[in-house]
Design a protein around this motif. Structure first.
Motif, short mmCIF file in Angstrom:
data_model
loop_
_atom_site.label_atom_id
_atom_site.label_comp_id
_atom_site.label_asym_id
_atom_site.label_seq_id
_atom_site.Cartn_x
_atom_site.Cartn_y
_atom_site.Cartn_z
N PRO A 9 1.40 6.75 1.28
CA PRO A 9 0.48 5.78 0.68
C PRO A 9 0.49 5.91 -0.84
O PRO A 9 0.53 7.03 -1.38
CB PRO A 9 -0.88 6.15 1.27
N ALA A 10 0.48 4.77 -1.53
CA ALA A 10 0.49 4.78 -2.99
C ALA A 10 -0.79 5.41 -3.54
O ALA A 10 -0.77 6.05 -4.59
CB ALA A 10 0.65 3.36 -3.51
N TYR A 11 -1.89 5.24 -2.83
CA TYR A 11 -3.18 5.79 -3.24
C TYR A 11 -3.77 6.57 -2.07
O TYR A 11 -4.54 6.01 -1.28
CB TYR A 11 -4.14 4.68 -3.68
N PRO A 12 -3.43 7.85 -1.91
CA PRO A 12 -3.94 8.63 -0.78
C PRO A 12 -5.47 8.65 -0.74
O PRO A 12 -6.13 8.75 -1.78
CB PRO A 12 -3.39 10.04 -1.05
N GLY A 13 -6.03 8.51 0.44
CA GLY A 13 -7.47 8.56 0.63
C GLY A 13 -8.19 7.26 0.36
O GLY A 13 -9.41 7.18 0.52
N VAL A 14 -7.48 6.24 -0.07
CA VAL A 14 -8.08 4.95 -0.40
C VAL A 14 -8.09 4.06 0.84
O VAL A 14 -7.16 4.09 1.64
CB VAL A 14 -7.32 4.29 -1.56
N GLU A 15 -9.15 3.27 0.98
CA GLU A 15 -9.28 2.36 2.12
C GLU A 15 -8.95 0.94 1.67
O GLU A 15 -9.06 0.60 0.49
CB GLU A 15 -10.69 2.45 2.68
N ALA B 150 0.81 -1.22 0.00
CA ALA B 150 0.00 0.00 0.00
C ALA B 150 0.84 1.27 0.00
O ALA B 150 0.29 2.37 -0.10
CB ALA B 150 -0.92 0.00 1.22
N MET B 151 2.16 1.13 0.08
CA MET B 151 3.03 2.29 0.20
C MET B 151 3.85 2.52 -1.07
O MET B 151 4.15 1.60 -1.81
CB MET B 151 4.00 2.10 1.37
#
Length: 146
Positions: free
Chosen positions: A109-115, A103-104
């Motif tokens: 984070p590779a995709y900010p705001g993603v859960e 995920a990083m």
């Protein structure tokens, strides 16, 4: 997340057992959509077991072209990426060190705001679930209340 999305995740996890399932959750016009992805971990393991020592029972790898196509189509339709999901086989749902690494990108984070959502599957039956999001203040992924 609504009951329909959770049921889709549970069904996918159960159908792919004993392999980990994986996929993407997008949103278009306020509607969440589940996109099942192929777990290519076994193919990677067969091709190079030294580089990819784990099988699909303990790991997943989404097909990069499939992910690209889902994200491109979603963006073209005015939608957005909401989350990623996968299952854990015969163990609890938790955010593993491998999940964190995937995920990083560097220290962010590779995709900010993603859960990120994880479904536990025990003996082919979906069990507990967990969700995680990036906490900017703590610079770490934290468990969400589901």
């Amino acid at each position: 997340m609504n009951a329909e999305v959770w049921n889709s995740l549970f069904k996918h996890a159960q159908e792919d057992y004993p392999a980990e399932c994986c996929g993407i959750i997008t949103e278009e016009d306020g509607i969440l959509k589940v996109h099942r992805c192929r777990n290519i971990q076994d193919r990677l393991h067969e091709k190079d077991p030294v580089e990819h020592p784990r099988t699909s029972k303990t790991a997943y790898r989404m097909d990069d072209m499939q992910v690209h196509r889902i994200l491109t189509d979603t963006e073209a339709a005015g939608g957005k990426l909401r989350g990623f999901y996968h299952s854990h086989i015969d163990c609890e749902a938790y955010f593993s060190d491998e999940d964190k690494r995937a995920a990083m990108f560097l220290d962010e984070p590779a995709y900010p705001g993603v859960e990120y959502y994880i479904v536990s599957v025990m003996d082919s039956v979906p069990g507990n679930t967990a969700g995680f999001r990036w906490d900017e203040a703590g610079k770490a992924f934290v468990e969400m209340t589901l």
